[in-house]
Scaffold this motif. Structure first.
Motif, short mmCIF file in Angstrom:
data_model
loop_
_atom_site.label_atom_id
_atom_site.label_comp_id
_atom_site.label_asym_id
_atom_site.label_seq_id
_atom_site.Cartn_x
_atom_site.Cartn_y
_atom_site.Cartn_z
N LEU A 11 5.86 -0.28 -6.00
CA LEU A 11 4.69 -1.01 -5.51
C LEU A 11 3.48 -0.67 -6.38
O LEU A 11 3.21 0.49 -6.68
N SER A 19 2.95 -0.66 3.15
CA SER A 19 2.15 -0.14 2.03
C SER A 19 1.12 0.87 2.50
O SER A 19 0.68 1.74 1.73
N TRP A 39 5.40 -5.97 -5.41
CA TRP A 39 6.61 -5.19 -5.17
C TRP A 39 7.65 -5.62 -6.20
O TRP A 39 7.90 -6.81 -6.37
#
Length: 360
Positions: free
Chosen positions: A223, A188, A199
């Protein structure tokens, strides 16, 4: 009649006296007395020579309370940057604060307006409904009389949204056996402390909640990261996970027993991004090799996405075009030396008429 904000100061009279009741009844009032409540005030004046000669008038003083611009809670003035720029500035709809700032002042006489500067507010010019400034001015007026208002500054705090930076990649997957060979970890770019993570797959199903995600299947993943301090969420970040696998290889040679043979390697597989090596030469993108020498060779096909190598052996066969059995030590014998490791190979020798002469 007088309608005024908060209180009224009685002016000086040339003649007469103020009273709270008619015909000099009630309480006598003096010039410069401050009236704080709505009431009727009487002015009585009589002749100094004849008390029966007098005159009286009255007027209504209406006192309206000064309006209040109530403070807005920090939860209403602390906002997230949601304009896709994420620079700490964002446009805010000021009308969302109206009910909070007015409070229980619900009458039609109450007017709320916003201004970029204090000067604009005082002069009643350039009112605004939205802003990207960090400080504006709010003015609540009672329209029953002029200059009856409360003016306060109003500050905004804009929190930036988290900025994750995930990158798509490749999972290694054997399409024939349906076996995962190697997963792909999506980072990330944010610390696990201070953030929560969500996610999701292309169906919107949550498949991970850590700061990094291990992808085992291809697809589109999204995300959203949220700051545990500000509560602000990132804009959805989508990435694509593709598949690749080791190649299944074959090859062709231009012509057996040719002096200069050309090798063409054929590599197939999901992904199909391969590079090639013959023996210990450097890897190359082209699957074609020229001037292949007679003998045994090793073909290696490497998946550029890191999904592994496939190796096979190649035998290139050529033969001497002549021999000179004169005992000088050069070309005295004839054989196909590239077959020396082929235990079951045999060479049949014929004369020009097709009659077999020897088998070696």
């Amino acid at each position: 009649n007088v309608t005024i904000c908060e209180n009224y100061t009685l002016p000086t009279l040339k003649i007469g006296q103020y009273y709270t009741g008619p015909n000099r009844s009630g309480k006598a009032l003096n010039a410069r007395d401050v009236i704080n409540t709505t009431q009727r005030v009487y002015i009585y004046s009589s002749s100094p020579f004849n008390s029966d000669c007098y005159d009286e008038t009255s007027f209504e003083i209406t006192i309206v309370d000064t309006p209040i611009a109530n403070a807005a809670q920090s939860s209403l003035t602390t906002i997230c940057d949601e304009d896709l720029v994420n620079d700490g500035f964002t446009n805010f709809d000021l009308t969302k604060l109206n009910s909070t700032i007015l409070g229980n002042q619900t009458g039609a006489e109450f007017l709320i307006q916003y201004y970029e500067t204090q000067s604009d507010a005082i002069n009643n010019i350039n009112a605004i409904l939205s802003t990207s400034l960090k400080t504006v001015y709010v003015k609540v007026s009672n329209t029953l009389t002029a200059n009856c208002y409360d003016l306060k500054s109003l500050s905004f705090y804009v929190n930036k949204a988290p900025s994750p930076n995930p990158k798509g990649g490749i999972v290694c997957y054997d399409s024939k056996s349906k076996t995962l060979l190697k997963s792909y970890t999506v980072f990330s770019g944010l610390n696990a402390n201070g953030h929560t993570f969500k996610w999701m797959d292309d169906q919107g199903i949550i498949v991970g909640t850590a700061n990094n995600f291990e992808a085992k299947l291809p697809g589109i993943y999204t995300l959203i990261a949220t700051s545990t301090i500000s509560g602000c969420s990132s804009y959805p970040q989508s990435i694509e996970i593709n598949t690749s696998e080791p190649a299944k290889i074959d090859y062709t040679l231009s012509d057996d027993f040719s002096e200069y043979q050309i090798l063409t390697i054929e590599a197939v597989g999901v992904g199909g991004d391969y590079e090639y090596q013959l023996d210990s030469s450097p890897f190359q993108d082209s699957p074609i090799y020229s001037y292949i020498s007679s003998g045994s060779h090793t073909i290696t096909v490497r998946d550029k996405n890191g999904c592994g190598n496939t190796v096979t052996r190649l035998l290139v066969v050529d033969y001497p075009k002549y021999f000179t059995p004169n005992g000088d030590g050069f070309n005295d014998t004839w054989n196909i030396t590239s077959l020396h490791d082929q235990k079951i190979s045999k060479i049949s020798i014929y004369d020009r008429y097709g009659k077999i002469i020897s088998v070696i």
